[in-house]
Motif scaffolding. Structure first.
Motif, short mmCIF file in Angstrom:
data_model
loop_
_atom_site.label_atom_id
_atom_site.label_comp_id
_atom_site.label_asym_id
_atom_site.label_seq_id
_atom_site.Cartn_x
_atom_site.Cartn_y
_atom_site.Cartn_z
N ASP A 22 0.97 14.56 4.14
CA ASP A 22 1.36 13.86 2.91
C ASP A 22 1.66 12.38 3.13
O ASP A 22 1.88 11.64 2.17
CB ASP A 22 2.61 14.52 2.30
CG ASP A 22 2.31 15.91 1.77
OD1 ASP A 22 1.14 16.16 1.41
OD2 ASP A 22 3.24 16.74 1.72
N TYR A 25 0.85 -1.21 0.00
CA TYR A 25 0.00 0.00 0.00
C TYR A 25 0.88 1.25 0.00
O TYR A 25 0.67 2.17 -0.80
CB TYR A 25 -0.91 -0.03 1.23
CG TYR A 25 -1.80 1.18 1.39
CD1 TYR A 25 -2.66 1.60 0.38
CD2 TYR A 25 -1.77 1.92 2.57
CE1 TYR A 25 -3.47 2.70 0.53
CE2 TYR A 25 -2.58 3.03 2.74
CZ TYR A 25 -3.43 3.42 1.72
OH TYR A 25 -4.23 4.52 1.87
N ASN A 31 2.66 1.98 -3.24
CA ASN A 31 1.80 2.46 -4.32
C ASN A 31 1.23 3.84 -4.04
O ASN A 31 0.49 4.39 -4.85
CB ASN A 31 0.66 1.48 -4.56
CG ASN A 31 1.07 0.30 -5.44
OD1 ASN A 31 0.95 0.35 -6.66
ND2 ASN A 31 1.62 -0.74 -4.82
N TRP A 32 1.52 4.39 -2.87
CA TRP A 32 1.04 5.74 -2.52
C TRP A 32 1.65 6.74 -3.49
O TRP A 32 2.81 6.60 -3.88
CB TRP A 32 1.46 6.05 -1.07
CG TRP A 32 0.83 7.29 -0.52
CD1 TRP A 32 1.42 8.50 -0.34
CD2 TRP A 32 -0.52 7.43 -0.04
NE1 TRP A 32 0.54 9.39 0.22
CE2 TRP A 32 -0.66 8.76 0.39
CE3 TRP A 32 -1.61 6.58 0.03
CZ2 TRP A 32 -1.86 9.27 0.91
CZ3 TRP A 32 -2.80 7.07 0.54
CH2 TRP A 32 -2.92 8.39 0.98
N PRO A 33 0.89 7.74 -3.92
CA PRO A 33 1.41 8.64 -4.97
C PRO A 33 2.63 9.46 -4.58
O PRO A 33 3.31 9.99 -5.45
CB PRO A 33 0.21 9.54 -5.29
CG PRO A 33 -0.78 9.33 -4.22
CD PRO A 33 -0.53 8.00 -3.63
N LEU A 34 2.92 9.59 -3.29
CA LEU A 34 4.12 10.32 -2.86
C LEU A 34 5.01 9.39 -2.05
O LEU A 34 4.52 8.56 -1.29
CB LEU A 34 3.74 11.52 -1.98
CG LEU A 34 3.01 12.68 -2.64
CD1 LEU A 34 2.66 13.72 -1.58
CD2 LEU A 34 3.85 13.30 -3.72
#
Lengths: 423, 374
Positions: free
Chosen positions: B65, B49, B52-55
């Motif tokens: 963030d 998870y 795959n987090w955008p940041l």
């Protein structure tokens, strides 16, 4: 000139008597003057021209409504459903018999609240059959519907159609008003989710009322490697998929919830998924969401996290916002829909696997198949499994009958058969 | 790990609401990043998870963030755990009043210890540290067993460090209904008009099983120095149209104390060790070892002052389950990001109820596991 007084087309209603009185006026209008589909199309064509894109801005569905109302769209539909002479209200010959469409009378419409132009689309189906239309407008669609109906009033100077329409705005929890509406109609077109459909079907319709139910269902997309693996067409396919996902915020029965990609030797889906991600980003820039219920945001976040925690082979692509989500993995089972532009992309060895698993819950199968023979077989299999629409990706929402396996105009007309006594 | 424990310990030891927001953020960010590292090492699904987090969380400059987990994932069975089964000392279970599946969080010894310290640190800031007679408006059974416990039990136990004796004043009748033991209650109140006592109960239990029966019998207690804490939310009182002000007035009248001695606090089993009591201004605050982010549902970015959004809770306390960054299913309004008149630093906010239950909408609202046709 008719003795019927023109009433405001769109009204907030608060008593059963208002609905009953409106139905009486509508029934009288149908009885006093017969109209042919051609008469209705004349008005629709003018109405379509009046729907200025600048005036309606980004209102969802307006470009489609403009196209739907055109003569070029409607004439073939009339011919197919009502016969070659149906356009002008004529009799069609079938051997020694003749058949002609007559209106059932007043058709009640219960559109879904998630498709902005559905009150209008549903209403037009009944009007093309010469009926009157009594439409309940979902509370969230009152403003847009009112503006569209104002344009119809301008386009219908002779009140050919407007005198056959009454649009009632009332809360869906008003059981008394729902019952009054059901008791007043000769036919019903019911659209929406499971709960809404079950509640409306249970209303006390007259025993003669024709009832057509559309929904709830879901839709699926599928592509073979010949389609998704073709670099020249990749971006175009991705744009089509993005557009099918974006319309109606993926809440329509025709919205794809999952895309099956058939694997091919030596061809990785990674490039296609990357292109799809770019298409989603571009579509999001072009059509950003203006508002979202907190519950949907919560569901999207949960879907992302659940997907990734469930299997380490799973991947996902999404921005920090809930704007869109691509969940990527493999398998032929249809996952639970999340909606809100959350598309699950699943690799399969053979498209026959997932399509063999489909059932009558699936309304539309959107296809991108390079091999025509294979597509024929897949379409046949999907039809056997209960799918009612098999269309090209990018056209999943195109509202052309049969819809949900049913005609749209014919169910709300009586096909009167005349066999001459002299022959 | 010792370095981590030292940092958390230092946060638990300092005044919970005294840090300037920027300083607090920097400290929390560093510890939360190390907790993310730890959680990723311990749970491969969680690592997937986070990856795959955008940041990239390592380069994040704000707590907002960092990858948060929706609280619904804690309804998993077996529960999400970052420790081996043998290390689990206790499993907390939510009351599940608004959903069918309860949340389950597993506690190992270090997390349980930090949890206790967290609650004590926060409550001490509101009622002082001395021990006092403790009236539990519940049954003795709800104090929980050693291995499993619900939200009510966790709240009751969390306040035990402020007690020098516990009295439970509710029982259960033959029909299984809660009943007030008035004799026991009056015994507790006897001769205590001049001393501080602590009272705790779930909000709806206090109202339905103490205030209403005593009001009906015309009984008033004489406990002017009572500190009454309650939690559990207002949902079950909505049907009775009981507002907070009326609740406070009637409860204070029943105990013979001032309404300002009543403290409503928000707590979830998922946010072990961090509770959110109302301050004198009616606002809630995040302690030194945790924080609250209110996110705009449209962008998931923090909202501006005055705006409403979805509540995310942050806590450095749990290491036995991935509960350090949780997106809840509650709404709140940010009152200010600093400067509450009560003197507590950092965000002040007010809860605004649950997000309406998630459900699919429109003609595509099919639950695919329900109605197969063919």
């Amino acid at each position: 000139m008719s003795s019927i007084a023109l009433t405001a087309l769109t009204q907030k209603v608060d008593s059963p008597a208002e609905i009953t009185a409106a139905a009486v006026r509508l029934r009288q209008a149908v009885a006093e003057a017969e109209i042919s589909p051609n008469d209705a199309i004349n008005v629709f064509d003018a109405w379509a021209s009046s729907l200025d894109a600048r005036e309606f801005g980004d209102a969802p569905g307006i470009p489609f409504l403009r196209m739907w109302l055109r003569r070029g769209t409607l004439e073939p539909i009339i011919a197919r459903e009502l016969g070659p002479n149906g356009l002008h209200g004529g009799w069609n010959e079938y051997g020694q018999a003749k058949c002609k469409a007559f209106p059932v009378g007043v058709v009640g419409h219960w559109p879904a609240g998630n498709v902005e132009i559905q009150p209008i689309l549903s209403m037009t189906c009944a009007l093309l059959g010469g009926n009157a239309a009594l439409v309940r407008i979902p509370s969230g669609l009152v403003d847009l519907t009112q503006r569209l109906m104002d344009k119809l009033v301008e386009s219908d100077g002779e009140q050919i159609l407007t005198r056959r329409i009454f649009m009632a705005g009332f809360d869906h929890n008003r059981r008394d008003l729902q019952e009054a509406m059901a008791q007043s109609v000769d036919g019903a077109m019911i659209w929406g989710g499971e709960e809404a459909v079950l509640q409306i079907r249970a209303l006390p319709f007259p025993h003669w009322a024709r009832v057509s139910v559309f929904g709830p269902r879901m839709s699926v997309a599928a592509m073979d490697a010949g389609a998704w693996g073709n670099p020249e067409q990749r971006d175009a396919w991705c744009l089509r998929i993005a557009r099918d996902v974006w319309q109606f915020d993926q809440q329509a029965c025709s919205s794809p919830q999952v895309l099956f990609l058939e694997k091919a030797n030596g061809n990785s889906t990674a490039q296609f998924v990357a292109a799809l991600r770019h298409a989603f980003e571009a579509e999001n820039r072009a059509h950003p969401r203006q508002t979202i219920p907190g519950a949907l945001t919560s569901a999207i976040c949960l879907a992302r996290a659940s997907w990734l925690l469930k299997d380490t082979a799973h991947q996902a692509f999404f921005p920090q916002s809930p704007d869109w989500t691509l969940l990527f993995g493999s398998g032929s089972d249809i996952p639970q829909p999340t909606q809100g532009k959350t598309l699950t992309v699943l690799e399969v060895d053979d498209l026959y696997e997932p399509i063999s698993n489909l059932d009558g819950n699936v309304q539309t199968l959107g296809l991108g198949i390079a091999d025509p023979e294979k597509e024929k077989k897949l379409a046949l299999l999907a039809g056997k499994k209960g799918v009612d629409r098999i269309v090209k990706l990018g056209r999943m929402h195109v509202f052309v009958p049969p819809w949900d396996g049913m005609d749209l105009i014919r169910p709300m007309v009586r096909m009167v058969r005349h066999v001459s006594s002299s022959e | 790990m010792q370095q981590f424990e030292d940092k958390v310990e230092s946060l638990l030891s300092m005044p919970p609401y005294g840090q300037p927001p920027e300083e607090k953020q920097a400290g929390l960010l560093e510890i939360l990043k190390s907790e993310l590292d730890y959680a990723c090492q311990r749970h491969e699904g969680y690592r997937n998870y986070v990856q795959n987090w955008p940041l990239d969380y390592q380069s994040a400059t704000h707590v907002a963030d960092l990858p948060f987990l929706p609280v619904g994932l804690l309804k998993a069975d077996p529960p999400l755990s970052l420790v081996d089964v043998g290390e689990i000392k206790r499993t907390l279970t939510s009351s599940a009043t608004t959903s069918q599946s309860p949340s389950r969080v597993v506690l190992d010894s270090p997390t349980a210890r930090r949890m206790t310290k967290g609650v004590v640190t926060i409550v001490r800031d509101f009622i002082g540290s001395e021990r006092r007679p403790y009236l539990v408006v519940d049954t003795p059974d709800f104090r929980g067993s050693s291995s499993g416990m619900g939200a009510r039990g966790a709240a009751i136990q969390g306040l035990q460090p402020f007690a020098n004796g516990i009295t439970c004043c509710l029982g259960v009748d033959k029909q299984g209904e809660l009943t007030l033991d008035q004799d026991r209650l009056k015994d507790f109140a006897k001769d205590r008009e001049d001393i501080e006592v602590l009272v705790y109960g779930f909000t709806f239990i206090l109202w339905n099983h103490l205030v209403k029966p005593l009001m009906a019998d015309g009984v008033r207690l004489n406990l002017p120095k009572a500190r009454i804490l309650h939690s559990g939310g207002w949902k079950r009182l909505q049907d009775q149209a009981v507002e907070k002000n009326e609740f406070n007035q009637q409860l204070a009248r029943t105990f013979g104390c001032s309404p300002d001695r009543i403290i409503d606090f928000y707590g979830m089993v998922e946010t072990v060790g961090v509770i959110y009591p109302d301050c004198s201004e009616g606002n809630k605050h995040g302690p030194a070892f945790g924080d609250v982010i209110v996110r705009d549902p449209l962008t998931l970015q923090p909202v501006a002052e005055g705006e409403y959004g979805i509540v995310q809770v942050c806590s450095v306390l749990p290491t036995s389950f991935p509960g350090h960054l949780l997106l809840t299913e509650d709404r709140a309004q940010v009152i200010a990001y600093d400067g509450c008149a009560c003197g507590r630093r950092g965000i002040s906010f007010r809860f605004a109820g649950r997000i309406p239950k998630t459900e699919l909408r429109g003609c595509g609202n099919l639950q695919v596991n329900r109605s197969p046709v063919n």
